[in-house]
Design a protein around this motif. Structure first.
Motif, PDB file in Angstrom:
ATOM      1  N   VAL A 171       0.843  -1.198   0.000  1.00  0.00           N
ATOM      2  CA  VAL A 171       0.000   0.000   0.000  1.00  0.00           C
ATOM      3  C   VAL A 171       0.878   1.248   0.000  1.00  0.00           C
ATOM      4  CG1 VAL A 171      -1.827   1.237   1.220  1.00  0.00           C
ATOM      5  CG2 VAL A 171      -1.720  -1.275   1.343  1.00  0.00           C
ATOM      6  N   LEU A 172       0.624   2.154  -0.931  1.00  0.00           N
ATOM      7  CA  LEU A 172       1.297   3.455  -0.978  1.00  0.00           C
ATOM      8  C   LEU A 172       0.305   4.522  -0.529  1.00  0.00           C
ATOM      9  CD1 LEU A 172       3.417   5.582  -1.789  1.00  0.00           C
ATOM     10  CD2 LEU A 172       2.696   5.283  -4.171  1.00  0.00           C
ATOM     11  N   VAL A 173       0.665   5.254   0.522  1.00  0.00           N
ATOM     12  CA  VAL A 173      -0.179   6.317   1.060  1.00  0.00           C
ATOM     13  C   VAL A 173       0.533   7.645   0.873  1.00  0.00           C
ATOM     14  CG1 VAL A 173      -1.368   7.221   3.097  1.00  0.00           C
ATOM     15  CG2 VAL A 173      -1.137   4.739   2.795  1.00  0.00           C
ATOM     16  N   THR A 174      -0.075   8.568   0.143  1.00  0.00           N
ATOM     17  CA  THR A 174       0.516   9.895  -0.003  1.00  0.00           C
ATOM     18  C   THR A 174       0.101  10.768   1.182  1.00  0.00           C
ATOM     19  OG1 THR A 174      -1.306  10.929  -1.252  1.00  0.00           O
ATOM     20  CG2 THR A 174       0.313   9.635  -2.496  1.00  0.00           C
ATOM     21  N   GLY A 175       0.923  11.774   1.462  1.00  0.00           N
ATOM     22  CA  GLY A 175       0.675  12.554   2.677  1.00  0.00           C
ATOM     23  C   GLY A 175       0.708  11.656   3.890  1.00  0.00           C
ATOM     24  N   GLY A 176       1.617  10.690   3.850  1.00  0.00           N
ATOM     25  CA  GLY A 176       1.601   9.597   4.825  1.00  0.00           C
ATOM     26  C   GLY A 176       2.103   9.936   6.202  1.00  0.00           C
ATOM     27  N   THR A 177       2.582  11.163   6.423  1.00  0.00           N
ATOM     28  CA  THR A 177       3.048  11.525   7.762  1.00  0.00           C
ATOM     29  C   THR A 177       2.049  12.418   8.495  1.00  0.00           C
ATOM     30  OG1 THR A 177       4.225  13.562   7.145  1.00  0.00           O
ATOM     31  CG2 THR A 177       5.427  11.479   6.914  1.00  0.00           C
ATOM     32  N   LEU A 201       2.740  -3.246  -6.397  1.00  0.00           N
ATOM     33  CA  LEU A 201       1.896  -2.251  -5.742  1.00  0.00           C
ATOM     34  C   LEU A 201       0.456  -2.675  -5.955  1.00  0.00           C
ATOM     35  CD1 LEU A 201       1.321   0.528  -4.406  1.00  0.00           C
ATOM     36  CD2 LEU A 201       1.370   1.515  -6.712  1.00  0.00           C
ATOM     37  N   THR A 202      -0.327  -2.774  -4.877  1.00  0.00           N
ATOM     38  CA  THR A 202      -1.704  -3.241  -5.014  1.00  0.00           C
ATOM     39  C   THR A 202      -2.753  -2.247  -4.515  1.00  0.00           C
ATOM     40  OG1 THR A 202      -1.388  -4.469  -2.941  1.00  0.00           O
ATOM     41  CG2 THR A 202      -1.164  -5.708  -4.984  1.00  0.00           C
ATOM     42  N   VAL A 203      -2.335  -1.277  -3.701  1.00  0.00           N
ATOM     43  CA  VAL A 203      -3.280  -0.273  -3.208  1.00  0.00           C
ATOM     44  C   VAL A 203      -2.601   1.099  -3.231  1.00  0.00           C
ATOM     45  CG1 VAL A 203      -4.681   0.535  -1.264  1.00  0.00           C
ATOM     46  CG2 VAL A 203      -4.457  -1.936  -1.685  1.00  0.00           C
ATOM     47  N   LEU A 204      -3.300   2.078  -3.792  1.00  0.00           N
ATOM     48  CA  LEU A 204      -2.855   3.468  -3.740  1.00  0.00           C
ATOM     49  C   LEU A 204      -3.890   4.279  -2.981  1.00  0.00           C
ATOM     50  CD1 LEU A 204      -1.158   5.972  -4.562  1.00  0.00           C
ATOM     51  CD2 LEU A 204      -2.552   6.063  -6.661  1.00  0.00           C
ATOM     52  N   VAL A 205      -3.421   5.046  -2.004  1.00  0.00           N
ATOM     53  CA  VAL A 205      -4.292   5.964  -1.271  1.00  0.00           C
ATOM     54  C   VAL A 205      -3.827   7.382  -1.567  1.00  0.00           C
ATOM     55  CG1 VAL A 205      -5.215   6.647   0.972  1.00  0.00           C
ATOM     56  CG2 VAL A 205      -4.612   4.245   0.550  1.00  0.00           C
ATOM     57  N   ASN A 206      -4.609   8.107  -2.354  1.00  0.00           N
ATOM     58  CA  ASN A 206      -4.303   9.499  -2.662  1.00  0.00           C
ATOM     59  C   ASN A 206      -4.849  10.368  -1.531  1.00  0.00           C
ATOM     60  OD1 ASN A 206      -2.904   9.662  -5.238  1.00  0.00           O
ATOM     61  ND2 ASN A 206      -4.765   8.841  -6.158  1.00  0.00           N
ATOM     62  N   ILE A 251      -7.639   1.821  -5.755  1.00  0.00           N
ATOM     63  CA  ILE A 251      -7.234   3.206  -5.554  1.00  0.00           C
ATOM     64  C   ILE A 251      -8.339   3.870  -4.748  1.00  0.00           C
ATOM     65  CG2 ILE A 251      -6.722   5.424  -6.642  1.00  0.00           C
ATOM     66  CD1 ILE A 251      -5.807   3.862  -9.128  1.00  0.00           C
ATOM     67  N   VAL A 252      -7.957   4.542  -3.675  1.00  0.00           N
ATOM     68  CA  VAL A 252      -8.921   5.295  -2.885  1.00  0.00           C
ATOM     69  C   VAL A 252      -8.442   6.740  -2.811  1.00  0.00           C
ATOM     70  CG1 VAL A 252     -10.177   5.523  -0.718  1.00  0.00           C
ATOM     71  CG2 VAL A 252      -9.491   3.244  -1.523  1.00  0.00           C
ATOM     72  N   LEU A 264     -12.704  -0.259   1.928  1.00  0.00           N
ATOM     73  CA  LEU A 264     -12.723  -0.014   0.489  1.00  0.00           C
ATOM     74  C   LEU A 264     -11.517  -0.609  -0.228  1.00  0.00           C
ATOM     75  CD1 LEU A 264     -13.998   3.669   0.315  1.00  0.00           C
ATOM     76  CD2 LEU A 264     -15.215   1.603  -0.402  1.00  0.00           C
ATOM     77  N   ALA A 265     -10.384  -0.662   0.454  1.00  0.00           N
ATOM     78  CA  ALA A 265      -9.168  -1.209  -0.154  1.00  0.00           C
ATOM     79  C   ALA A 265      -9.114  -2.727  -0.098  1.00  0.00           C
ATOM     80  CB  ALA A 265      -7.940  -0.629   0.543  1.00  0.00           C
TER      81      ALA A 265
END
Length: 259
Positions: free
Chosen positions: A9-15, A81-86, A135-136, A229-230
């Motif tokens: 899972v890649l999470v942007t704004g992850g901090t 990569l299987t999940v992207l969280v924008n 993608i969420v 959702l993911a």
């Protein structure tokens, strides 16, 4: 078995407040997590806290080359990569439209909208290589109606809705689902601290008492919906909008004085 044991899972704004909540929850559910953020110090610290199944990548979501490097680092580290969280987003200081400068408008749309567009564009081939995924996009209840003084933010979140539905149509046959979450007022620094250039935080102008759930949201409230959702439990859901706002959009609740 945890829901995400075989997932990356890649999470942007992850901090940030919501982002870190998402990262920790996916990790607790067994996922490899990639923390995408411009804050290298906080990102490295969070990755170090979580251990071997966590990776920090410096990611400027408005920069296409930065996205390409982040996705490449994800696949190099974890194979797929299987999940992207924008999730990355910024708020504009409150101002009338006629008083909003072009630079502010451009910055908000670059991060909130173009960043989401570039994420979908760059991640889609990787998700396809993995055999599918999810993608969420994190939108906002402010993307469901007008809000005075916040035109750039409102416009960006309205646009994310249409972008999400278009991506869902384009990617569905590749076994890639695309959905949005619309958080209400959530108790993070995004709400409790002033935006750059603002004198007061949004929380100063919001009282949850009249609404059905009379409290500020918590990051965990959003994370719970995101995990669903993911996950494979949402395998038949795509192009959908999920409002998590404690009843904010419903309006004031009816108080039962006899209770």
């Amino acid at each position: 078995m945890s829901r995400f044991t075989t997932q990356t899972v890649l999470v942007t704004g992850g901090t940030g407040g919501q982002g870190a909540s998402h990262v920790r929850a996916f990790h607790a559910e067994g996922a490899n997590v990639v923390i995408g953020d411009i804050d290298a110090e906080r990102g490295a610290a969070l990755a170090g806290e979580l251990g071997d199944k966590a990776l920090f990548v410096r990611l400027d979501v408005a920069d296409e080359k930065s996205w390409a490097a982040a996705v490449a680092a994800t696949e190099e580290a974890f194979g797929a990569l299987t999940v992207l969280v924008n999730n990355a987003g910024v708020q504009n200081p409150p101002a009338l439209i006629e008083s909003t400068d072009r630079a502010t408008w451009a910055r908000i749309l670059d991060i909130n909208l173009t960043g989401t567009f570039l994420g979908i564009k760059t991640a889609a081939p990787a998700l396809r290589r993995a055999g599918g995924g999810a993608i969420v996009n994190i939108a906002s209840t402010m993307g469901t109606g007008g809000t005075a003084f916040y035109a750039p933010y409102v416009a960006s979140k309205w646009a994310v809705r249409g972008l999400t539905q278009t991506a869902a149509l384009e990617l569905g046959r590749d076994n890639i689902r695309v959905n949005t979450i619309h958080p209400g007022v959530v108790a993070t620094a995004f709400i409790t601290e002033p935006a750059a250039g603002a004198d007061a935080p949004i929380a100063d102008f919001y009282d949850p008492e009249p609404f059905a759930v009379p409290r500020l949201g918590q990051p965990a409230d959003i994370t719970a919906t995101l995990l669903f959702l993911a996950s494979p439990h949402a395998a038949f859901i795509t192009g959908a909008e999920h409002i998590v706002d404690g009843g904010l959009l419903l309006g004031p609740a009816l108080k039962n004085e006899a209770a």
